[in-house]
Scaffold this motif. Structure first.
Motif, mmCIF file in Angstrom:
data_model
loop_
_atom_site.group_PDB
_atom_site.id
_atom_site.type_symbol
_atom_site.label_atom_id
_atom_site.label_comp_id
_atom_site.label_asym_id
_atom_site.label_seq_id
_atom_site.Cartn_x
_atom_site.Cartn_y
_atom_site.Cartn_z
ATOM 1 N N VAL A 8 0.837 -1.200 0.000
ATOM 2 C CA VAL A 8 0.000 0.000 0.000
ATOM 3 C C VAL A 8 0.870 1.248 0.000
ATOM 4 O O VAL A 8 1.863 1.313 0.731
ATOM 5 C CB VAL A 8 -0.903 0.038 1.264
ATOM 6 N N SER A 9 0.491 2.221 -0.820
ATOM 7 C CA SER A 9 1.144 3.517 -0.693
ATOM 8 C C SER A 9 0.280 4.621 -1.279
ATOM 9 O O SER A 9 -0.534 4.381 -2.164
ATOM 10 C CB SER A 9 2.517 3.512 -1.353
ATOM 11 N N GLY A 10 0.471 5.807 -0.748
ATOM 12 C CA GLY A 10 -0.291 6.948 -1.228
ATOM 13 C C GLY A 10 0.638 8.091 -1.553
ATOM 14 O O GLY A 10 1.752 8.154 -1.048
ATOM 15 N N ILE A 11 0.168 8.957 -2.396
ATOM 16 C CA ILE A 11 0.948 10.147 -2.704
ATOM 17 C C ILE A 11 0.003 11.329 -2.795
ATOM 18 O O ILE A 11 -1.122 11.215 -3.283
ATOM 19 C CB ILE A 11 1.832 9.926 -3.957
ATOM 20 N N GLN A 12 0.464 12.448 -2.274
ATOM 21 C CA GLN A 12 -0.421 13.615 -2.179
ATOM 22 C C GLN A 12 -0.518 14.398 -3.473
ATOM 23 O O GLN A 12 0.501 14.693 -4.091
ATOM 24 C CB GLN A 12 0.138 14.556 -1.120
ATOM 25 N N ALA A 46 -3.753 10.587 -2.271
ATOM 26 C CA ALA A 46 -4.076 10.914 -0.873
ATOM 27 C C ALA A 46 -4.662 12.324 -0.775
ATOM 28 O O ALA A 46 -4.057 13.234 -0.209
ATOM 29 C CB ALA A 46 -2.835 10.759 -0.005
ATOM 30 N N HIS A 49 -5.317 13.825 2.672
ATOM 31 C CA HIS A 49 -4.098 14.376 3.279
ATOM 32 C C HIS A 49 -3.797 15.784 2.773
ATOM 33 O O HIS A 49 -3.240 16.599 3.494
ATOM 34 C CB HIS A 49 -2.901 13.468 3.000
ATOM 35 N N TYR A 132 -2.687 13.879 11.100
ATOM 36 C CA TYR A 132 -2.301 13.398 9.762
ATOM 37 C C TYR A 132 -1.707 11.976 9.762
ATOM 38 O O TYR A 132 -2.109 11.131 8.970
ATOM 39 C CB TYR A 132 -1.333 14.433 9.186
ATOM 40 N N GLN A 136 -2.828 8.360 7.889
ATOM 41 C CA GLN A 136 -1.883 7.547 7.119
ATOM 42 C C GLN A 136 -1.873 6.105 7.630
ATOM 43 O O GLN A 136 -1.850 5.151 6.836
ATOM 44 C CB GLN A 136 -0.480 8.164 7.190
ATOM 45 N N ASP A 139 -4.897 4.416 6.284
ATOM 46 C CA ASP A 139 -4.702 4.059 4.874
ATOM 47 C C ASP A 139 -4.015 2.699 4.741
ATOM 48 O O ASP A 139 -4.332 1.904 3.857
ATOM 49 C CB ASP A 139 -3.778 5.066 4.164
ATOM 50 N N ILE A 140 -3.042 2.509 5.593
ATOM 51 C CA ILE A 140 -2.187 1.327 5.500
ATOM 52 C C ILE A 140 -2.858 0.110 6.139
ATOM 53 O O ILE A 140 -2.926 -0.972 5.558
ATOM 54 C CB ILE A 140 -0.836 1.621 6.193
ATOM 55 N N GLN A 154 9.287 9.395 5.454
ATOM 56 C CA GLN A 154 8.035 8.824 5.975
ATOM 57 C C GLN A 154 8.268 7.716 7.001
ATOM 58 O O GLN A 154 7.320 7.101 7.497
ATOM 59 C CB GLN A 154 7.182 8.291 4.822
HETATM 60 N N1 TRP Z 1 2.190 10.973 3.945
HETATM 61 C C1 TRP Z 1 2.663 10.453 2.685
HETATM 62 C C2 TRP Z 1 3.589 11.469 2.057
HETATM 63 O O1 TRP Z 1 3.474 12.643 2.306
HETATM 64 C C3 TRP Z 1 1.539 10.127 1.749
HETATM 65 C C4 TRP Z 1 0.703 9.035 2.271
HETATM 66 C C5 TRP Z 1 -0.557 9.160 2.776
HETATM 67 C C6 TRP Z 1 1.055 7.663 2.359
HETATM 68 N N2 TRP Z 1 -1.016 7.957 3.166
HETATM 69 C C7 TRP Z 1 -0.057 7.007 2.934
HETATM 70 C C8 TRP Z 1 2.203 6.934 2.027
HETATM 71 C C9 TRP Z 1 -0.050 5.650 3.195
HETATM 72 C C10 TRP Z 1 2.191 5.567 2.271
HETATM 73 C C11 TRP Z 1 1.088 4.938 2.848
HETATM 74 O O2 TRP Z 1 4.399 11.069 1.262
#
Ligand code: TRP
Ligand code: AMP
Length: 336
Positions: A8-12, A46, A49, A132, A136, A139-140, A154
């Motif tokens: 899992v990963s997110g990017i803003q 994300a 976020h 915040y 996160q 999300d994970i 991170q």
């Molecule tokens: N906080 C991460 C960043 O600024 C982005 C992010 C949000 C993220 N939720 C996540 C990364 C969950 C990994 C998993 O890069």
């Protein structure tokens, strides 16, 4: 049948995706898709976020699509991938709340990103900036991630995520998978081209500080040729005394996927200008095809379909996980 593991990963969707986010973030996912071909990837935009600090409505909408299209254009494969928009799955917000009940204010106040960002907030600090990292963690943990690919910066948020997961597991029995961060070794931290002791950031006001993935070739050339170096013209890797040059070497190494010593030995007898010119060419070769594919995708039906399908799969899992946690905690009526 063994259960398929999740990554899992997110990017803003803020700022301008650049060669730092590419080498430290996007490209990492792409490589990992090969290494972990038997895993399922949940990659999301994300956007929840991104509203922790003020952001223009139009910019948010534009960046949300831009980012997804850039990921795909960069080579993210659609097999084993659910690409979706965080805010389209209400379970993220719901899990965020549940996890807040298991997170201490002291833990959140210790986060270096919070300390940095809260100092910069002009009109009071939104409470979401403090919480915040809990979002996160949500999300994970929603997807029981085995691994979370992120950049160095991170790491602390991942540690907190692991603590929250263990805390809940201790209290209610094994419930969450405890995720491992996956931090790339080469090029994990690409620095600013104008101030190489700072990370290259997609939110830096100074456009000259980075090479953006959507920059045309002539701009890429300009940015690299005018990157800050130093006046002692020997090529060696020395981030402390020669941060600008070392950053260019590290960037080159990351692009070529070799150790930085390989690049150093290639250039130790050459001058800065040659290094910069070759790096420029290497960067353009990497970025130009991405830019083209991006333009085909960004306003396409294909992208809409990818979001719909990714969201559907993620939503099913996420809703199930939240429902189970509520059941464990004793919220609502007992499920039959
Ligand atoms: N906080 C991460 C960043 O600024 C982005 C992010 C949000 C993220 N939720 C996540 C990364 C969950 C990994 C998993 O890069
Ligand atoms: P962000 O820009 O903070 O949303 O970051 C997106 C992803 O790229 C995260 O995994 C970051 O750690 C990573 N990243 C961002 N900037 C850089 C950088 N300058 N060098 C390396 N990785 C970065």
């Amino acid at each position: 049948m063994p259960k398929q593991k999740h990554i899992v990963s997110g990017i803003q969707p803020t700022g301008s995706l650049n060669i730092g986010t590419y080498l430290g973030g996007i490209r990492n996912f792409i490589r990992l898709q090969e290494t972990y071909a038997d895993h399922h990837f949940f990659i999301f935009i994300a956007d929840f976020h991104s509203i922790t600090l003020p952001i223009e409505k139009k910019v948010l909408r534009k960046k949300t699509k831009e980012l997804a299209a850039l990921y795909l254009a960069s080579g993210l494969k659609q097999e084993n991938l659910s690409l979706f928009i965080q805010s389209e799955i209400a379970a993220h917000a719901e899990m965020n709340y549940l996890l807040q009940c298991f997170t201490y204010v002291g833990e959140l106040e210790r986060m270096t990103q919070y300390k940095d960002k809260s100092q910069k907030a002009s009109e009071g600090i939104p409470s979401s900036l403090l919480t915040y990292p809990v979002l996160q963690a949500a999300d994970i943990l929603l997807y029981d991630a085995a691994y979370v690919p992120v950049g160095e910066d991170q790491k602390q948020h991942l540690e907190l995520t692991r603590d929250i997961a263990r805390r809940i597991n201790n209290r209610y029995g094994e419930f969450f998978a405890v995720p491992e961060p996956l931090i790339p070794e080469v090029g994990a931290r690409i620095m600013s081209l104008t101030d190489p002791v700072k990370k290259m950031s997609k939110s830096d006001q100074n456009e000259k500080s980075r090479v953006n993935l959507l920059d045309p070739d002539n701009i890429i050339r300009k940015r690299i040729m005018s990157a800050v170096t130093d006046s002692e013209p020997t090529i060696r890797f020395d981030p402390l005394n020669k941060p600008g040059l070392s950053n260019l070497l590290a960037m080159f190494a990351a692009l070529e996927e070799v150790g930085v010593e390989t690049i150093v030995s290639r250039y130790e007898d050459k001058d800065y200008k040659t290094l910069k010119e070759d790096l420029t060419e290497r960067l353009i070769a990497e970025i130009a095809p991405i830019r083209e594919r991006y333009h085909e995708l960004v306003d396409s039906e294909e992208l809409e379909r990818i979001f719909d399908e990714g969201g559907k799969r993620a939503r099913t899992l996420a809703e199930r996980k939240v429902a189970k946690l509520k059941e464990k905690i004793g919220l609502g009526r007992k499920r039959k």
